[in-house]
Design an enzyme around this catalytic site. Sequence first.
Site, mmCIF file in Angstrom:
data_model
loop_
_atom_site.group_PDB
_atom_site.id
_atom_site.type_symbol
_atom_site.label_atom_id
_atom_site.label_comp_id
_atom_site.label_asym_id
_atom_site.label_seq_id
_atom_site.Cartn_x
_atom_site.Cartn_y
_atom_site.Cartn_z
ATOM 1 N N GLY A 72 -0.227 9.725 -9.950
ATOM 2 C CA GLY A 72 1.177 9.910 -10.308
ATOM 3 C C GLY A 72 2.106 9.466 -9.203
ATOM 4 O O GLY A 72 1.717 8.682 -8.328
ATOM 5 N N HIS A 109 5.175 4.091 -8.779
ATOM 6 C CA HIS A 109 6.155 3.149 -8.251
ATOM 7 C C HIS A 109 5.775 1.761 -8.750
ATOM 8 O O HIS A 109 4.792 1.602 -9.498
ATOM 9 C CB HIS A 109 6.209 3.227 -6.718
ATOM 10 N N HIS A 167 2.109 0.747 -8.836
ATOM 11 C CA HIS A 167 1.316 1.213 -9.986
ATOM 12 C C HIS A 167 1.666 0.397 -11.231
ATOM 13 O O HIS A 167 0.784 0.052 -12.024
ATOM 14 C CB HIS A 167 1.618 2.687 -10.284
ATOM 15 N N GLY A 210 -5.621 -0.736 -6.985
ATOM 16 C CA GLY A 210 -4.819 -1.551 -6.074
ATOM 17 C C GLY A 210 -5.609 -1.963 -4.848
ATOM 18 O O GLY A 210 -6.403 -1.185 -4.321
ATOM 19 N N LYS A 223 -4.363 -2.256 -2.048
ATOM 20 C CA LYS A 223 -3.835 -1.576 -0.851
ATOM 21 C C LYS A 223 -4.893 -0.634 -0.274
ATOM 22 O O LYS A 223 -5.045 -0.519 0.924
ATOM 23 C CB LYS A 223 -2.568 -0.796 -1.161
ATOM 24 N N GLN A 272 -11.303 1.917 -0.497
ATOM 25 C CA GLN A 272 -11.538 2.645 -1.755
ATOM 26 C C GLN A 272 -12.053 1.692 -2.839
ATOM 27 O O GLN A 272 -13.007 2.002 -3.555
ATOM 28 C CB GLN A 272 -10.225 3.302 -2.211
ATOM 29 N N LEU A 310 3.936 -0.822 -0.898
ATOM 30 C CA LEU A 310 4.428 0.310 -1.679
ATOM 31 C C LEU A 310 3.363 1.402 -1.702
ATOM 32 O O LEU A 310 2.173 1.115 -1.858
ATOM 33 C CB LEU A 310 4.766 -0.126 -3.106
ATOM 34 N N SER A 335 3.017 5.920 -2.655
ATOM 35 C CA SER A 335 3.695 7.172 -3.006
ATOM 36 C C SER A 335 4.079 7.924 -1.746
ATOM 37 O O SER A 335 5.056 8.669 -1.717
ATOM 38 C CB SER A 335 2.772 8.052 -3.863
HETATM 39 O O1 PAF Z 1 -5.845 5.605 -5.406
HETATM 40 C C1 PAF Z 1 -5.605 6.692 -5.960
HETATM 41 O O2 PAF Z 1 -4.486 6.949 -6.423
HETATM 42 C C2 PAF Z 1 -6.706 7.728 -6.066
HETATM 43 O O3 PAF Z 1 -7.543 7.709 -4.962
HETATM 44 C C3 PAF Z 1 -7.529 7.590 -7.366
HETATM 45 C C4 PAF Z 1 -8.275 6.271 -7.426
HETATM 46 C C5 PAF Z 1 -6.600 7.726 -8.582
HETATM 47 C C6 PAF Z 1 -8.572 8.722 -7.431
HETATM 48 O O4 PAF Z 1 -7.976 9.965 -7.386
#
Ligand code: PAF
Length: 279
Positions: free
Chosen positions: A31, A34, A37, A147, A149, A153, A184, A186
């Site tokens: 959530g 921006h 996303h 993303g 960014k 991950q 960008l 959050s």
């Molecule tokens: O990148 C994110 O916003 C979070 O790490 C994700 C992939 C939604 C998992 O909670």
Amino acid sequence: MQIIRDIATLHRAVDALKQGRKSVALVPTMGALHEGHLSLVRMAKRVADHVVVSIFVNPTQFGPNEDYAAYPRDEAKDAALLVEEGVALLWAPDVGVMYPAGHSTHIEVAELGADYCGAARPGHFDGVATVVAKLFNQVRPDIAIFGEKDWQQLAIIRRMARDLDFALDILGAPIARDKDGLALSSRNAYLSAAERKAATAFPNALKAAAKAIVGGADVADALAKAEADIVKGGFDSVDYVALADADSLERLTEFSEPARLLAAARIGKTRLIDNLAVG
Ligand code: PAF
């Protein structure tokens, strides 16, 4: 747009979307949406028939002294943005739906999660991998979009999907940046006006380091200069600035492609991350 909060309704809704061999792309988010996303959502619309967005602030990926409680939450605003983008379905489970009482299974990420953000945030990537695996099982998308960014991950999720045989395609979307180059995020909402102004030192230092490395500079010197420039620019500390193999994330002491600069730094109460292709 349907907003769904329980798994049985979600399964029925996704089955309906998939009728007639239609494809579904999932954009997982926490959530506080921006433009970054929304660029993922637009990519999802280009590659699939229907888009599902999830919003879930995942407690298991936050450390005890991190910003889980303070993490910005505004579902009504997020939902309005997603309606404008033509999203079919918003999956917004509560913590109790995602982690019912007695939940006791998690994914452990080995070497890909040990360095960089994993070193600074122990357990973070186990939490990310676990919730993303659950989101994949809940939504059962054909495609999932993340993303670039969060480069580490993205690499970890790709590896998890391969290791655990998830039958879906994972796509990375380019980093969306403000006009002055700041990626960008959050968490940019935490920055004071002065910190926001100073934050541009971060992408600028990475850009200069990438240019120097491609131009033949010594890698260690270029990384040390980037760290110094970030602190000179107003950051309080640098967690890491590293040159890594873009796929394996192994640290590189000499430039060879594909390479990526990975970095995290702290300004005030905010920890920012960024990365850049080198070459
Ligand atoms: O990148 C994110 O916003 C979070 O790490 C994700 C992939 C939604 C998992 O909670």
